[in-house]
Design a protein around this motif. Structure first.
Motif, PDB file in Angstrom:
ATOM      1  N   UNK A  96       0.846  -1.186   0.000  1.00 11.64           N
ATOM      2  CA  UNK A  96       0.000   0.000   0.000  1.00 11.64           C
ATOM      3  C   UNK A  96       0.886   1.242   0.000  1.00 11.64           C
ATOM      4  N   UNK A  97       0.556   2.218  -0.831  1.00  9.51           N
ATOM      5  CA  UNK A  97       1.299   3.471  -0.856  1.00  9.51           C
ATOM      6  C   UNK A  97       0.324   4.634  -0.836  1.00  9.51           C
ATOM      7  N   UNK A  98       0.450   5.495   0.163  1.00 11.96           N
ATOM      8  CA  UNK A  98      -0.374   6.689   0.251  1.00 11.96           C
ATOM      9  C   UNK A  98       0.242   7.758  -0.650  1.00 11.96           C
ATOM     10  N   UNK A  99      -0.550   8.267  -1.577  1.00  7.99           N
ATOM     11  CA  UNK A  99      -0.072   9.283  -2.521  1.00  7.99           C
ATOM     12  C   UNK A  99      -0.213  10.649  -1.869  1.00  7.99           C
ATOM     13  N   UNK A 100       0.922  11.302  -1.642  1.00  8.55           N
ATOM     14  CA  UNK A 100       0.984  12.566  -0.917  1.00  8.55           C
ATOM     15  C   UNK A 100       1.488  13.655  -1.866  1.00  8.55           C
ATOM     16  N   UNK A 101       0.593  14.455  -2.411  1.00 10.67           N
ATOM     17  CA  UNK A 101       1.001  15.484  -3.385  1.00 10.67           C
ATOM     18  C   UNK A 101       2.083  16.404  -2.831  1.00 10.67           C
ATOM     19  N   UNK A 102       3.096  16.639  -3.653  1.00  8.43           N
ATOM     20  CA  UNK A 102       4.188  17.500  -3.260  1.00  8.43           C
ATOM     21  C   UNK A 102       5.240  16.834  -2.406  1.00  8.43           C
ATOM     22  N   UNK A 103       5.003  15.574  -2.030  1.00  6.90           N
ATOM     23  CA  UNK A 103       5.960  14.863  -1.182  1.00  6.90           C
ATOM     24  C   UNK A 103       6.496  13.615  -1.868  1.00  6.90           C
ATOM     25  N   UNK A 104       5.595  12.685  -2.227  1.00  7.14           N
ATOM     26  CA  UNK A 104       6.081  11.428  -2.815  1.00  7.14           C
ATOM     27  C   UNK A 104       5.500  11.120  -4.185  1.00  7.14           C
ATOM     28  N   UNK A 105       4.760  12.048  -4.780  1.00  2.00           N
ATOM     29  CA  UNK A 105       4.086  11.752  -6.043  1.00  2.00           C
ATOM     30  C   UNK A 105       5.074  11.328  -7.127  1.00  2.00           C
ATOM     31  N   UNK A 106       6.142  12.081  -7.294  1.00  2.00           N
ATOM     32  CA  UNK A 106       7.125  11.761  -8.337  1.00  2.00           C
ATOM     33  C   UNK A 106       8.003  10.571  -7.963  1.00  2.00           C
ATOM     34  N   UNK A 107       7.927  10.166  -6.722  1.00  2.00           N
ATOM     35  CA  UNK A 107       8.756   9.089  -6.189  1.00  2.00           C
ATOM     36  C   UNK A 107       8.086   7.721  -6.299  1.00  2.00           C
ATOM     37  N   UNK A 108       6.809   7.689  -6.627  1.00  2.00           N
ATOM     38  CA  UNK A 108       6.060   6.431  -6.599  1.00  2.00           C
ATOM     39  C   UNK A 108       6.586   5.409  -7.604  1.00  2.00           C
ATOM     40  N   UNK A 109       7.054   5.801  -8.806  1.00  2.00           N
ATOM     41  CA  UNK A 109       7.675   4.785  -9.668  1.00  2.00           C
ATOM     42  C   UNK A 109       8.867   4.088  -9.010  1.00  2.00           C
ATOM     43  N   UNK A 110       9.621   4.815  -8.193  1.00  2.00           N
ATOM     44  CA  UNK A 110      10.742   4.188  -7.485  1.00  2.00           C
ATOM     45  C   UNK A 110      10.241   3.193  -6.443  1.00  2.00           C
ATOM     46  N   UNK A 111       9.131   3.525  -5.773  1.00  2.00           N
ATOM     47  CA  UNK A 111       8.553   2.590  -4.806  1.00  2.00           C
ATOM     48  C   UNK A 111       8.104   1.317  -5.515  1.00  2.00           C
ATOM     49  N   UNK A 116      11.724  -6.554  -4.429  1.00  2.00           N
ATOM     50  CA  UNK A 116      11.539  -7.328  -3.200  1.00  2.00           C
ATOM     51  C   UNK A 116      10.708  -8.582  -3.440  1.00  2.00           C
ATOM     52  N   UNK A 117       9.915  -8.619  -4.510  1.00  2.00           N
ATOM     53  CA  UNK A 117       9.093  -9.783  -4.809  1.00  2.00           C
ATOM     54  C   UNK A 117       7.633  -9.640  -4.458  1.00  2.00           C
ATOM     55  N   UNK A 118       7.186  -8.424  -4.114  1.00  2.00           N
ATOM     56  CA  UNK A 118       5.776  -8.215  -3.769  1.00  2.00           C
ATOM     57  C   UNK A 118       4.874  -8.575  -4.942  1.00  2.00           C
ATOM     58  N   UNK A 119       3.629  -8.929  -4.628  1.00  2.00           N
ATOM     59  CA  UNK A 119       2.699  -9.427  -5.636  1.00  2.00           C
ATOM     60  C   UNK A 119       1.870  -8.328  -6.290  1.00  2.00           C
ATOM     61  N   UNK A 120       1.419  -7.349  -5.500  1.00  2.00           N
ATOM     62  CA  UNK A 120       0.547  -6.308  -6.024  1.00  2.00           C
ATOM     63  C   UNK A 120       0.840  -5.002  -5.312  1.00  2.00           C
ATOM     64  N   UNK A 121       0.326  -3.911  -5.905  1.00  2.00           N
ATOM     65  CA  UNK A 121       0.510  -2.591  -5.314  1.00  2.00           C
ATOM     66  C   UNK A 121      -0.812  -1.841  -5.346  1.00  2.00           C
ATOM     67  N   UNK A 122      -1.074  -1.125  -4.276  1.00  2.00           N
ATOM     68  CA  UNK A 122      -2.317  -0.388  -4.124  1.00  2.00           C
ATOM     69  C   UNK A 122      -1.985   1.061  -3.771  1.00  2.00           C
ATOM     70  N   UNK A 123      -2.140   1.964  -4.723  1.00  2.00           N
ATOM     71  CA  UNK A 123      -1.896   3.384  -4.485  1.00  2.00           C
ATOM     72  C   UNK A 123      -3.164   4.028  -3.948  1.00  2.00           C
ATOM     73  N   UNK A 124      -3.050   4.688  -2.810  1.00  2.00           N
ATOM     74  CA  UNK A 124      -4.197   5.231  -2.092  1.00  2.00           C
ATOM     75  C   UNK A 124      -4.062   6.745  -2.021  1.00  2.00           C
ATOM     76  N   UNK A 125      -5.053   7.489  -2.461  1.00  2.00           N
ATOM     77  CA  UNK A 125      -4.954   8.950  -2.340  1.00  2.00           C
ATOM     78  C   UNK A 125      -5.025   9.406  -0.891  1.00  2.00           C
ATOM     79  N   UNK A 126      -4.230  10.408  -0.575  1.00  2.00           N
ATOM     80  CA  UNK A 126      -4.251  10.989   0.759  1.00  2.00           C
ATOM     81  C   UNK A 126      -5.658  11.436   1.146  1.00  2.00           C
ATOM     82  N   UNK A 127      -6.045  11.129   2.383  1.00  2.00           N
ATOM     83  CA  UNK A 127      -7.256  11.697   2.978  1.00  2.00           C
ATOM     84  C   UNK A 127      -6.788  12.705   4.023  1.00  2.00           C
TER      85      UNK A 127
END
Length: 282
Positions: free
Chosen positions: A194-209, A216-227
Protein backbone atom coordinates in the motif's frame (compact mmCIF):
# COMPACT_ATOMS: atom_id res chain seq x y z
CA UNK A 1 4.69 -22.74 5.15
CA UNK A 2 1.01 -22.86 6.02
CA UNK A 3 -0.94 -25.66 4.36
CA UNK A 4 -3.56 -24.05 2.13
CA UNK A 5 -5.11 -27.14 0.58
CA UNK A 6 -8.34 -27.05 2.58
CA UNK A 7 -8.67 -23.28 2.75
CA UNK A 8 -10.54 -20.83 0.63
CA UNK A 9 -8.95 -20.04 -2.70
CA UNK A 10 -6.32 -17.33 -2.35
CA UNK A 11 -7.98 -15.53 -5.24
CA UNK A 12 -11.17 -15.09 -3.21
CA UNK A 13 -9.55 -12.32 -1.17
CA UNK A 14 -11.67 -9.29 -2.14
CA UNK A 15 -9.00 -6.68 -1.38
CA UNK A 16 -6.34 -8.39 -3.47
CA UNK A 17 -8.57 -9.43 -6.40
CA UNK A 18 -11.07 -7.10 -8.02
CA UNK A 19 -13.20 -9.91 -9.45
CA UNK A 20 -13.63 -11.40 -5.97
CA UNK A 21 -14.77 -8.11 -4.42
CA UNK A 22 -18.26 -8.34 -5.92
CA UNK A 23 -18.94 -11.74 -4.36
CA UNK A 24 -16.79 -12.26 -1.27
CA UNK A 25 -16.54 -10.26 1.94
CA UNK A 26 -14.16 -9.72 4.81
CA UNK A 27 -14.23 -8.73 8.45
CA UNK A 28 -11.61 -6.58 10.12
CA UNK A 29 -11.21 -7.24 13.83
CA UNK A 30 -10.13 -4.02 15.61
CA UNK A 31 -7.95 -5.48 18.36
CA UNK A 32 -4.75 -3.44 17.88
CA UNK A 33 -5.06 0.16 19.14
CA UNK A 34 -1.41 1.19 19.38
CA UNK A 35 1.11 2.24 16.76
CA UNK A 36 4.90 2.40 16.64
CA UNK A 37 5.00 5.10 13.96
CA UNK A 38 3.67 8.64 13.90
CA UNK A 39 2.76 9.57 10.33
CA UNK A 40 2.26 13.20 9.40
CA UNK A 41 -1.17 12.39 7.94
CA UNK A 42 -2.54 10.45 10.94
CA UNK A 43 -3.97 11.94 14.15
CA UNK A 44 -4.52 8.62 16.05
CA UNK A 45 -8.11 9.59 16.90
CA UNK A 46 -9.76 6.35 15.88
CA UNK A 47 -13.08 6.30 17.76
CA UNK A 48 -14.99 7.73 14.80
CA UNK A 49 -18.49 6.80 13.68
CA UNK A 50 -19.02 8.71 10.44
CA UNK A 51 -15.58 8.54 8.83
CA UNK A 52 -14.66 5.78 6.41
CA UNK A 53 -10.90 5.53 6.27
CA UNK A 54 -8.07 3.34 7.60
CA UNK A 55 -7.34 3.75 11.29
CA UNK A 56 -10.96 4.31 12.27
CA UNK A 57 -13.18 2.08 14.43
CA UNK A 58 -16.13 2.47 16.77
CA UNK A 59 -14.65 0.25 19.47
CA UNK A 60 -11.46 -1.58 20.39
CA UNK A 61 -12.19 -5.26 21.01
CA UNK A 62 -10.44 -7.73 23.24
CA UNK A 63 -9.42 -10.91 21.39
CA UNK A 64 -12.28 -12.89 22.96
CA UNK A 65 -14.77 -10.19 21.97
CA UNK A 66 -13.44 -10.18 18.43
CA UNK A 67 -13.82 -13.95 18.16
CA UNK A 68 -17.38 -13.77 19.45
CA UNK A 69 -18.21 -11.04 16.93
CA UNK A 70 -16.75 -13.14 14.13
CA UNK A 71 -18.74 -16.20 15.18
CA UNK A 72 -21.97 -14.18 15.18
CA UNK A 73 -21.25 -12.77 11.76
CA UNK A 74 -20.44 -16.15 10.24
CA UNK A 75 -23.84 -17.38 11.39
CA UNK A 76 -25.54 -14.47 9.64
CA UNK A 77 -23.86 -14.58 6.24
CA UNK A 78 -21.97 -16.98 4.01
CA UNK A 79 -19.87 -14.59 1.95
CA UNK A 80 -17.11 -13.92 4.50
CA UNK A 81 -13.87 -15.54 3.35
CA UNK A 82 -11.23 -13.31 4.97
CA UNK A 83 -10.52 -12.27 8.53
CA UNK A 84 -8.12 -9.36 8.80
CA UNK A 85 -6.47 -7.20 11.42
CA UNK A 86 -5.78 -3.70 10.17
CA UNK A 87 -5.48 -1.74 13.37
CA UNK A 88 -6.70 0.78 14.13
CA UNK A 89 -3.03 0.99 15.09
CA UNK A 90 -0.39 -1.41 13.85
CA UNK A 91 -1.16 -5.10 14.50
CA UNK A 92 2.46 -5.90 15.32
CA UNK A 93 2.70 -3.09 17.84
CA UNK A 94 0.08 -5.04 19.82
CA UNK A 95 1.66 -8.39 19.02
CA UNK A 96 0.16 -10.43 21.87
CA UNK A 97 -3.41 -9.26 21.16
CA UNK A 98 -2.96 -9.84 17.43
CA UNK A 99 -1.47 -13.32 17.73
CA UNK A 100 -4.04 -14.41 20.31
CA UNK A 101 -6.81 -13.34 17.96
CA UNK A 102 -5.31 -14.89 14.85
CA UNK A 103 -4.55 -18.20 16.53
CA UNK A 104 -8.09 -18.46 17.86
CA UNK A 105 -9.61 -17.63 14.48
CA UNK A 106 -7.44 -20.16 12.67
CA UNK A 107 -8.15 -22.88 15.22
CA UNK A 108 -11.94 -22.44 15.02
CA UNK A 109 -12.24 -21.51 11.33
CA UNK A 110 -9.30 -23.09 9.50
CA UNK A 111 -10.83 -22.60 6.03
CA UNK A 112 -10.84 -18.79 6.31
CA UNK A 113 -8.08 -16.72 4.78
CA UNK A 114 -6.25 -14.55 7.31
CA UNK A 115 -4.81 -11.14 6.50
CA UNK A 116 -2.70 -8.57 8.37
CA UNK A 117 -2.02 -4.97 7.37
CA UNK A 118 1.10 -3.38 8.88
CA UNK A 119 3.70 -0.68 8.43
CA UNK A 120 6.34 -3.40 8.58
CA UNK A 121 8.47 -1.94 11.36
CA UNK A 122 8.04 -4.91 13.72
CA UNK A 123 7.38 -7.48 11.03
CA UNK A 124 10.77 -9.11 10.27
CA UNK A 125 11.15 -10.90 13.60
CA UNK A 126 7.55 -12.16 13.71
CA UNK A 127 6.96 -13.62 10.25
CA UNK A 128 7.17 -17.23 11.40
CA UNK A 129 4.67 -16.56 14.19
CA UNK A 130 2.22 -15.10 11.68
CA UNK A 131 2.65 -18.10 9.39
CA UNK A 132 2.04 -20.47 12.31
CA UNK A 133 -1.10 -18.47 13.17
CA UNK A 134 -2.51 -19.11 9.71
CA UNK A 135 -1.80 -15.81 7.96
CA UNK A 136 -2.01 -16.06 4.16
CA UNK A 137 -1.95 -12.41 3.04
CA UNK A 138 0.02 -9.41 4.32
CA UNK A 139 -0.24 -5.77 3.31
CA UNK A 140 2.79 -3.57 4.02
CA UNK A 141 2.40 0.19 3.72
CA UNK A 142 5.46 1.68 2.01
CA UNK A 143 5.26 5.41 1.34
CA UNK A 144 8.91 6.01 0.43
CA UNK A 145 12.02 4.06 -0.49
CA UNK A 146 14.26 7.12 -0.17
CA UNK A 147 14.80 8.08 3.49
CA UNK A 148 15.13 11.74 2.52
CA UNK A 149 11.52 11.59 1.32
CA UNK A 150 10.47 9.30 4.15
CA UNK A 151 11.52 11.82 6.79
CA UNK A 152 8.91 14.21 5.38
CA UNK A 153 6.19 11.58 5.89
CA UNK A 154 7.06 10.07 9.27
CA UNK A 155 7.46 12.22 12.38
CA UNK A 156 8.91 9.34 14.38
CA UNK A 157 9.28 5.58 14.76
CA UNK A 158 9.65 3.65 17.99
CA UNK A 159 11.80 0.52 18.28
CA UNK A 160 12.36 -1.28 21.59
CA UNK A 161 10.88 1.70 23.47
CA UNK A 162 13.37 4.09 21.83
CA UNK A 163 12.10 6.99 19.73
CA UNK A 164 13.82 7.82 16.44
CA UNK A 165 13.15 10.85 14.29
CA UNK A 166 14.20 12.39 11.00
CA UNK A 167 16.45 10.64 8.53
CA UNK A 168 17.44 7.93 11.01
CA UNK A 169 13.81 6.97 11.58
CA UNK A 170 13.11 6.75 7.84
CA UNK A 171 16.21 4.58 7.28
CA UNK A 172 15.24 2.17 10.05
CA UNK A 173 11.73 1.80 8.70
CA UNK A 174 12.83 1.26 5.11
CA UNK A 175 15.40 -1.39 6.05
CA UNK A 176 12.83 -3.30 8.07
CA UNK A 177 10.20 -3.06 5.35
CA UNK A 178 12.59 -4.55 2.82
CA UNK A 179 13.59 -7.36 5.18
CA UNK A 180 9.92 -8.03 5.93
CA UNK A 181 8.67 -8.26 2.35
CA UNK A 182 11.56 -10.45 1.26
CA UNK A 183 11.01 -12.71 4.28
CA UNK A 184 7.27 -12.99 3.63
CA UNK A 185 7.84 -14.03 0.04
CA UNK A 186 10.46 -16.57 1.05
CA UNK A 187 7.75 -18.22 3.15
CA UNK A 188 5.18 -18.19 0.36
CA UNK A 189 2.78 -15.51 1.61
CA UNK A 190 0.90 -13.14 -0.70
CA UNK A 191 2.13 -9.56 -0.26
CA UNK A 192 0.47 -6.29 -1.24
CA UNK A 193 2.19 -2.93 -1.01
CA UNK A 194 0.00 0.00 0.00
CA UNK A 195 1.30 3.47 -0.86
CA UNK A 196 -0.37 6.69 0.25
CA UNK A 197 -0.07 9.28 -2.52
CA UNK A 198 0.98 12.57 -0.92
CA UNK A 199 1.00 15.48 -3.38
CA UNK A 200 4.19 17.50 -3.26
CA UNK A 201 5.96 14.86 -1.18
CA UNK A 202 6.08 11.43 -2.82
CA UNK A 203 4.09 11.75 -6.04
CA UNK A 204 7.13 11.76 -8.34
CA UNK A 205 8.76 9.09 -6.19
CA UNK A 206 6.06 6.43 -6.60
CA UNK A 207 7.67 4.78 -9.67
CA UNK A 208 10.74 4.19 -7.48
CA UNK A 209 8.55 2.59 -4.81
CA UNK A 210 6.96 0.33 -7.41
CA UNK A 211 10.33 -0.70 -8.81
CA UNK A 212 11.69 -1.47 -5.37
CA UNK A 213 8.56 -3.43 -4.40
CA UNK A 214 8.95 -5.52 -7.54
CA UNK A 215 12.58 -6.18 -6.68
CA UNK A 216 11.54 -7.33 -3.20
CA UNK A 217 9.09 -9.78 -4.81
CA UNK A 218 5.78 -8.21 -3.77
CA UNK A 219 2.70 -9.43 -5.64
CA UNK A 220 0.55 -6.31 -6.02
CA UNK A 221 0.51 -2.59 -5.31
CA UNK A 222 -2.32 -0.39 -4.12
CA UNK A 223 -1.90 3.38 -4.49
CA UNK A 224 -4.20 5.23 -2.09
CA UNK A 225 -4.95 8.95 -2.34
CA UNK A 226 -4.25 10.99 0.76
CA UNK A 227 -7.26 11.70 2.98
CA UNK A 228 -6.39 14.99 4.75
CA UNK A 229 -7.17 14.65 8.46
CA UNK A 230 -7.78 17.61 10.74
CA UNK A 231 -5.09 18.21 13.33
CA UNK A 232 -2.22 16.67 11.36
CA UNK A 233 0.76 18.36 9.67
CA UNK A 234 -0.70 17.42 6.27
CA UNK A 235 -4.25 18.55 7.06
CA UNK A 236 -4.08 21.33 4.45
CA UNK A 237 -2.75 19.10 1.69
CA UNK A 238 -5.15 18.44 -1.15
CA UNK A 239 -6.11 14.91 -2.04
CA UNK A 240 -5.01 13.73 -5.51
CA UNK A 241 -7.68 13.82 -8.20
CA UNK A 242 -9.01 10.69 -9.85
CA UNK A 243 -7.18 11.67 -13.04
CA UNK A 244 -3.90 12.03 -11.15
CA UNK A 245 -4.38 8.66 -9.49
CA UNK A 246 -5.19 7.02 -12.83
CA UNK A 247 -2.03 8.47 -14.36
CA UNK A 248 0.12 7.27 -11.44
CA UNK A 249 -1.29 3.73 -11.58
CA UNK A 250 -0.83 3.52 -15.33
CA UNK A 251 2.73 4.83 -15.14
CA UNK A 252 3.83 2.14 -12.68
CA UNK A 253 1.80 -0.81 -13.96
CA UNK A 254 4.86 -2.08 -15.78
CA UNK A 255 6.60 -2.57 -12.44
CA UNK A 256 3.75 -3.97 -10.33
CA UNK A 257 0.19 -5.19 -10.95
CA UNK A 258 -2.10 -2.43 -9.72
CA UNK A 259 -5.23 -2.56 -7.57
CA UNK A 260 -8.02 -0.27 -8.74
CA UNK A 261 -10.96 -1.21 -6.50
CA UNK A 262 -9.72 -0.29 -2.99
CA UNK A 263 -12.31 1.36 -0.73
CA UNK A 264 -9.86 2.43 2.01
CA UNK A 265 -11.58 0.30 4.63
CA UNK A 266 -12.07 1.06 8.30
CA UNK A 267 -10.40 -1.06 10.96
CA UNK A 268 -13.82 -2.55 11.80
CA UNK A 269 -15.04 -3.10 8.23
CA UNK A 270 -17.50 -5.92 7.56
CA UNK A 271 -18.93 -7.52 4.44
CA UNK A 272 -18.36 -6.61 0.82
CA UNK A 273 -16.00 -3.73 0.09
CA UNK A 274 -17.68 -0.44 0.94
CA UNK A 275 -20.58 -2.16 2.71
CA UNK A 276 -20.16 -0.92 6.28
CA UNK A 277 -18.64 -1.56 9.69
CA UNK A 278 -19.04 -4.05 12.48
CA UNK A 279 -21.78 -2.11 14.30
CA UNK A 280 -23.87 -1.95 11.15
CA UNK A 281 -23.59 -5.71 10.69
CA UNK A 282 -25.03 -6.57 14.10
Amino acid sequence: MTKLRDRRSLEQHPCFHGKASAHWGRIHLPVAPNCNIQCNFCNRLYACVNESRPGVTRHILQPAEALAALNRLLQQRKDIVVVGIAGPGDPLCDLDRTLETLRAVHALHPTLLICVSTNGLNLPSHIDELVAAGVTHVTVTVNAVDPHIGQKIYASVTVNHRLYQGLEAAKILLNRQEEAVVGLKQRGLIVKINTVVLPGINTDHIPDIAAKAAMWGADKMNCIPLIPVQGTPLAEHVTPTEAEMAFIRKSISGHMPQIFHCRRCRADAVGLLGEGDMAGAN
